[in-house]
Design an enzyme around this catalytic site. Structure first.
Site: not given
Ligand code: NAI
Length: 710
Positions: A61, A101
């Site tokens: 992320a 992520g």
């Protein structure tokens, strides 16, 4: 952001493009979402390969988007679910790294192929979070609960080989990963996918599950030192082990919600940036990291192979330098040679000599002899004569004046401090100390070398104790005063350990040796024969002084090394601290002798007095321009003094507590102890409060205005 093309007739190759690490920011999520939909409806496509641009799968992320509540674009969870549900096989082609992520993305694929040099991992815990877009639920289903918990809780990078053994990767290859993934994708076209959708699979069964999680929780509680994220990791993985996938995802969402905007997550994320901020150093002269070039360094000498010199030798050798290690005492030299070889496990290029002349041809010297100005001055004079022109002369001194050492040399501009922390090959911090005459090139070179050694390097100005030790002094002083007033080492240490330090101040000073500070105080004329006759014991230079540490040393209690200090150890060199009835008696007698009446001291007072005194000095350091920013101070404390990361460093902590409250606390304690100047709030702190306590990244403006008025 997500490039789409069809290759080999039937494979949709989706490539994430968001340099430098292909972070999953809003536009990337959107691009991925659309690309997957397109692959789903494209009749020509029978399989999908997902890869990252420029040799990096995905770094996770985008941390810059954190804290932004209403993010645009599809949520990661949605993108991953869409991918997992696709009826055509999706193969992740992992080059470089798949982190956070990025690994969650790979876990939502049906297959994972990695390059042999690739690394995967969940570093979220270091940011006060946990993998909260399905990662905590999918990983245990793939590799089992114990391995998943380990990866999630430690945040460590897992190398491709290990990932293959764990079943995290299906295949590891040495050649072009994308090509291999395309070939592989074609081979699984049309095959059933159910078992490859991790959301559809239960976790591999675990015997004694309750006992396993109970034990894991206990371990985490004892190690986390008050950090919440690691505890949440256990709760989330337990959810994966006991709940159906959709329920586990709900739990994950709920847990992440409690962490996401928490003070701890903010502090940890702040540390992430503070760690990197040191690289963009600047000096009051205007010299900066981006305008100064470092000199290439291939060889170095270390002078003095005691505790520090040995670790420094190891750190330099591990960074690939060829090292000449010099020590005048024969037995020390032999012992150091054995210790360094053991630490280097036979690797590294190190030669040993009893003679300073051996440093003649090196590019850089690190001096690490006794903390004694006269000895150091002599060595710098000799080095200046012995070394080839242009050799950088650095010192590991922890308190002494860099400029005085520089003035013993022919080229004072080549002298800087390189202040390592014990053990020097392990501790991440390096304070690079510039004197008024140090050249920007010398600073740039020391900073660059720090980077090569994997250190968090921070450039700081020259003053007694530089940044770290200067701020530590008032902290230690308060701890001693608290003992005089009625506290015990156990009480003070418990308060600080509960706050998150791995060791309280008294355990810490037992470990590093009480005699070190004693020697410094003797040199400063605060104790010993240098003290003017007739001076009251508890006053020096009209200020309150605690002679407790001196008295302990006079009793031969130096800490762990002598088997007793503030605590008792089972033998000299013992490590397990026990309460010592002798000390209790000693303190009682001391108080009686000086007419002090012990009072009950709360943990809150311990924390406020020790930490606020330290923070106050931090503001003075900023005010004096010794540190360029509060971020630099915080990096020094987190990486050199084990300040708990989830508290963000002393200056960040002050901003979280509220500057007005810190000011009020200092005012209160200074009124109670007017003979303690360290408790008097410094003018920068007052000024910041008067300017409405701006957020920490705006302090520099107030500092600048403040300095121009001085
Ligand atoms: P130490 O006492 O363990 O080692 C000093 C070594 O220097 C001894 O082996 C001694 O024989 C050698 N030495 C003395 N004169 C010499 C000469 N003329 N030529 C070559 N070798 C000579 O001391 P330690 O703890 O390693 O400290 C060294 C320096 O590092 C000091 O300036 C200290 O302030 C600084 N420092 C110490 C830290 C610690 O935690 N011990 C942390 C950071 C800095």
């Amino acid at each position: 952001m997500a490039q789409y093309r069809v290759v080999s007739g039937s494979v949709a190759l989706i490539t994430i493009q968001n340099p430098p690490v292909n972070a999953l920011r809003a536009a990337v999520r959107e691009g991925l979402f659309n690309a997957i939909k397109r692959a789903s409806s494209d009749p020509q496509v029978r399989s999908v390969v997902l890869s990252g641009h420029n040799g990096t799968f995905c770094g996770g992320a985008d941390i810059k988007e954190f804290g932004n509540v209403s993010l645009p674009g599809p949520h990661l969870v949605e993108v991953f679910q869409l991918m997992e549900d696709l009826v055509k096989p999706v193969v992740a082609a992992i080059e470089g790294f798949a982190l956070g992520g990025g690994l969650e993305l790979a876990l939502a694929c049906h297959y994972r192929i990695g390059h042999s040099k690739a690394r995967v991992g969940f570093p979220e815990v270091n940011l006060g979070l946990f993998p909260g877009a399905g990662g905590s639920q999918r990983l245990p289903r793939l590799v089992g609960v114990p391995a998943a918990l380990d990866i999630i809780i430690t945040g460590r990078h897992v190398a491709a080989g290990e990932a293959l053994k764990l079943g995290l990767l299906d295949k590891v290859i040495d050649q072009n990963t994308v090509d291999a993934a395309v070939t592989f994708a074609k081979s699984v076209e049309g095959k059933p996918l159910d078992n490859h959708r991790l959301g559809n699979r239960p976790c591999p069964p675990l015997e004694n599950m309750d006992a396993f999680f109970e034990e894991a929780m206990k371990r985490v509680h004892s190690r986390a030192r008050g950090a919440v994220a690691p505890i949440t990791c256990v709760q989330a993985v337990r959810g994966a082990a006991t709940l159906p996938f959709h329920k586990g995802m709900e739990l994950e969402k709920m847990l992440l919600g409690t962490l996401f905007n928490s003070a701890q997550a903010q502090a940890s994320q702040y540390c992430f940036f503070a760690e990197r901020a040191g690289a963009r150093w600047s000096m009051p002269s205007g010299a900066r990291w981006d305008t100064c070039k470092a000199k290439p360094i291939g060889t170095a000498a270390v002078i003095g192979l005691g505790t520090m010199g040995r670790g420094i030798t190891v750190a330099l050798a591990r960074a690939g330098l060829s090292v000449v290690a010099v020590e005048t005492q024969e037995h020390q030299l032999a012992e150091a040679q054995r210790a360094v070889s053991r630490m280097l496990k036979g690797g590294g290029r190190v030669s040993y000599s009893p003679d300073l002349q051996a440093a003649a041809e090196v590019d850089l010297v690190v001096e690490a002899v006794f903390e004694d100005m006269a000895i150091k001055e002599k060595i710098f004079k000799q080095l200046s004569e012995v070394c080839k022109p242009g050799t950088l002369l650095t010192t590991n001194t922890s308190t002494l004046d860099i400029d005085r050492l520089a003035s013993c040399t022919r080229d004072p501009q080549l002298v800087v401090g390189m202040h390592f922390f014990a053990p020097a090959h392990i501790m991440r911090l390096l304070e690079v100390v510039y004197g008024p005459r140090s050249s920007p090139e010398a600073v740039a070179t020391a900073m660059q070398l720090g980077k090569r050694m994997g250190k968090v390097s921070v450039a700081v100005g020259n003053c007694t104790g530089f940044v770290g030790n200067r701020m530590l002094k008032p902290y230690l002083e308060q701890a001693n005063f608290l003992l005089e007033e009625g506290a015990t080492p156990e009480l003070v240490d418990a308060a600080l350990e509960e706050f998150g330090f791995p060791m309280g101040v008294f355990k810490m000073s037992d470990l590093s040796g009480l005699d070190v500070g004693w020697r410094v105080r003797k040199e400063e004329g605060l104790t010993g024969p240098g003290v003017t006759a007739g001076q009251p014991m508890r006053i020096r230079h009209s200020r309150r002084y605690s002679p407790l540490g001196d008295l302990m040393c006079e009793e031969g209690r130096y800490g762990q090394k002598t088997g007793s200090g503030w605590y008792l150890y089972d033998k000299p060199g013992g490590r397990v601290a026990r309460s010592d009835p002798w000390l209790r008696n000693f303190l009682e007698q001391y108080r009686a002798r000086h007419g002090l009446v012990a009072r009950r001291i709360s943990q809150q007072e311990v924390l406020e007095r020790c930490l606020y005194a330290l923070i106050n000095e931090g503001f003075r350091v900023l005010e004096d321009g010794i540190a360029a920013s509060p971020q630099n101070i915080d990096a020094i404390y987190v990486f050199g003094y084990s300040w708990p990361k989830h508290r963000g460093g002393p200056m960040f902590y002050a901003s979280q507590v509220g500057l007005a409250r810190v000011l009020e606390g200092l005012n209160h304690y200074h009124q109670a102890h007017p003979d303690v100047p360290h408790l008097e709030p410094c003018s920068l702190l007052r000024r910041l409060v008067a300017s409405g306590s701006p957020p920490i990244d705006k302090w520099s403006e107030v500092v600048k205005g403040h300095r121009s008025q001085l």
